[in-house]
Design an enzyme around this catalytic site. Structure first.
Site, PDB file in Angstrom:
ATOM      1  N   SER A 259       1.936 -12.294 -35.486  1.00  0.00           N
ATOM      2  CA  SER A 259       1.750 -13.725 -35.742  1.00  0.00           C
ATOM      3  C   SER A 259       2.174 -14.059 -37.165  1.00  0.00           C
ATOM      4  O   SER A 259       2.439 -13.169 -37.972  1.00  0.00           O
ATOM      5  CB  SER A 259       0.269 -14.101 -35.557  1.00  0.00           C
ATOM      6  OG  SER A 259      -0.503 -13.637 -36.643  1.00  0.00           O
ATOM      7  N   LYS A 260       2.231 -15.353 -37.445  1.00  0.00           N
ATOM      8  CA  LYS A 260       2.607 -15.798 -38.788  1.00  0.00           C
ATOM      9  C   LYS A 260       1.663 -15.263 -39.852  1.00  0.00           C
ATOM     10  O   LYS A 260       2.029 -15.149 -41.017  1.00  0.00           O
ATOM     11  CB  LYS A 260       2.619 -17.332 -38.849  1.00  0.00           C
ATOM     12  CG  LYS A 260       3.874 -17.974 -38.277  1.00  0.00           C
ATOM     13  CD  LYS A 260       3.873 -19.465 -38.571  1.00  0.00           C
ATOM     14  CE  LYS A 260       5.182 -20.107 -38.146  1.00  0.00           C
ATOM     15  NZ  LYS A 260       5.246 -21.542 -38.481  1.00  0.00           N
ATOM     16  N   ARG A 261       0.423 -14.963 -39.453  1.00  0.00           N
ATOM     17  CA  ARG A 261      -0.567 -14.506 -40.430  1.00  0.00           C
ATOM     18  C   ARG A 261      -0.377 -13.037 -40.816  1.00  0.00           C
ATOM     19  O   ARG A 261      -0.918 -12.584 -41.812  1.00  0.00           O
ATOM     20  CB  ARG A 261      -1.977 -14.718 -39.882  1.00  0.00           C
ATOM     21  CG  ARG A 261      -2.365 -16.190 -39.749  1.00  0.00           C
ATOM     22  CD  ARG A 261      -3.780 -16.350 -39.249  1.00  0.00           C
ATOM     23  NE  ARG A 261      -3.910 -15.882 -37.877  1.00  0.00           N
ATOM     24  CZ  ARG A 261      -3.592 -16.603 -36.812  1.00  0.00           C
ATOM     25  NH1 ARG A 261      -3.114 -17.830 -36.968  1.00  0.00           N
ATOM     26  NH2 ARG A 261      -3.744 -16.117 -35.590  1.00  0.00           N
TER      27      ARG A 261
END
Length: 491
Positions: A259-261
């Site tokens: 994910s982007k995180r």
């Protein structure tokens, strides 16, 4: 086989730093278009005013350029289907929504959020699908009148067909979705703002996209979009339904979707560390595709020549940073020396370099570059590898000093200094012979003998080939640093 009629699109939202999953999608679309001699449409989906930003938009364009992706239609280029930013196409979406309503393909839905939630909860309790139940599909004039007197603001819903939707996914084969699992869905908010569910297919239709290659996370929306395409075709807005191919998930740590995180998902991380675009793209292409069973390292041109979406596998692909680094290292070694020297340039200047600009010596850098090129994983590694050449004194690495400077190191260094002083400084082999001879006098093999010399001269136990490094640094500085180390040892 070339097919100039192929039209694909890459349509990111300008929300923050691009991530590697997005880059993989862009790569497969770009390679597919280039392989077929077709058209890549670069489109910006910026209808979310709360999350989109002009800074992110500029980042997207900069990232595409850095990666080497060119586009045939889109921002900065234009094209026959301009504008290519959704925020500039609102009139188009309003017009299409009106035609869908007039044609009976969509309807106004007056259900409140609380009513929808209550009916969903009841459906779940009864063990039924909890999607929209079609409550407003066929309202009578009397029901409409009541809702209007209550000042309800309706959304616009698309009317899904009451029959299964089957399509052949280019990656996954034939798929079927039944009506109860694909209920009517919203396409325009109550405030009149169009939703992604409308704008994305409408843009694809108007821009005559032939193949939609996108992430697996969007697979569940495909039957809805196919139904909308068919409605747009009936209305004369679309020419045909595009083919779909859904790319496998990219998995991160703990076998979870990247994910982007996740830190390793940020494209900026790879740029800042000094990955080559070719190295990063080579690795990302392996996340679901391969050139051949026995070749992991290849050029982008080789990928384009061989790429076929039908060869993409549906299984999730795991992102392996170590393998990504190893492939990048191979691409660094593939550069010719001149290109390597140029590529390292940013990491030899402030803010990366710790030496004064006037102490940088281009001739020394070019002399050591061929030896450095074989050692780097990423370009940013170069700064620490060559700092001993340009700093007035080497970096003092305490762990390296303690490891190399054992009892008797001072005697060894004195012997090595004497032999180096009389050695031929135009030959790394002669410098190696001098240190080897010094070691033999003290009963040490070359590996043990050269460690104190390396730390005295470069500050570290690990680095570039020692004797080539001494030759480039020069006799005067080398002997001076050995003297400084001896003074420290005897202090």
């Amino acid at each position: 086989m070339a097919n100039a009629n192929v039209r694909v699109r890459f349509c990111p939202s300008p929300t923050g730093n691009p991530h590697v999953g997005l880059v993989r999608t862009a790569l497969f679309n770009w390679a597919f278009a280039r392989h077929h001699g077709g058209t890549l449409v670069f489109r910006i989906e910026d209808t979310d005013a709360a999350r989109d930003s002009e800074e992110s938009y500029e980042q997207l364009l900069d990232s595409m350029r850095w990666l080497g992706f060119d586009w045939d239609e889109g921002p900065e280029i234009g094209g026959p289907h301009a504008p290519y930013r959704q925020s500039q196409r609102m009139d188009i979406y309003q017009d299409v929504a009106r035609k869908l309503l007039d044609g009976g393909h969509a309807y106004y839905c007056y259900c409140s959020t609380s009513e929808l939630d209550a009916r969903r909860e009841a459906a779940r309790a009864a063990g039924k699908p909890s999607g929209y139940d079609g409550h407003c599909r066929a309202l009578t004039d009397e029901q409409l009148a009541v809702y209007r007197t209550e000042d309800r603001e309706p959304i616009v819903r698309f009317r899904m067909p009451d029959e299964p939707i089957t399509f052949t996914d280019l990656v996954r084969g034939e798929l079927t979705f039944t009506p109860e699992n694909v209920p009517d869905y919203g396409i325009v908010r109550a405030n009149g703002a169009p939703l992604y569910t409308l704008v994305n297919p409408v843009d694809d239709a108007l821009m005559e996209i032939t193949h939609v290659l996108r992430g697996e996370d969007l697979l569940s929306s495909t039957p809805r979009q196919i139904a909308l395409y068919k409605a747009l075709t009936e209305l004369g807005i679309a020419k045909s339904v595009p083919a779909f191919g859904h790319l496998p998930y990219v998995m991160g740590e703990g076998n979870k979707k990247l994910s982007k995180r996740d830190p390793q998902s940020s494209l900026n991380l790879y740029r800042e560390r000094g990955f080559l675009p070719e190295g990063l793209l080579n690795y990302l292409s392996l996340l679901g595709w391969s050139l051949s069973a026995d070749q992991d390292v290849f050029s982008i041109d080789e990928m384009v020549a061989a790429f076929d979406i039908k060869d993409v596998v549906p299984n999730p692909a795991r992102f392996d940073l170590k393998k990504c680094e190893a492939i990048n290292a191979d691409h660094i070694r593939r550069l010719d020396v001149k290109a390597f020297v140029e590529a390292c340039g940013p990491w030899l200047k402030a803010p990366h370099a710790s030496w004064a600009p006037e102490d940088f010596d281009q001739a020394k850098w070019e002399a050591i570059a061929p030896h450095a090129q074989t050692r780097l994983t990423v370009l940013s590694d170069i700064t620490q590898n060559v700092d001993f050449l340009f700093l007035k004194e080497p970096v003092e690495d305490e762990a390296s000093w303690n490891k190399a400077m054992k009892e008797g190191s001072d005697a060894l260094l004195r012997t090595a200094r004497a032999k180096l002083e009389s050695a031929d400084w135009t030959s790394p082999e002669a410098l190696k012979a001098a240190v080897l001879a010094a070691g033999e006098e003290h009963g040490l093999k070359l590996g043990k003998a050269q460690a104190p010399v390396r730390v005295a001269v470069t500050g570290r136990t690990v680095g570039l080939p020692l004797f080539e490094s001494l030759e480039v640094l020069g006799k005067e500085k080398t002997l001076s640093r050995i003297d400084a180390a001896l003074a420290k040892l005897t202090a």
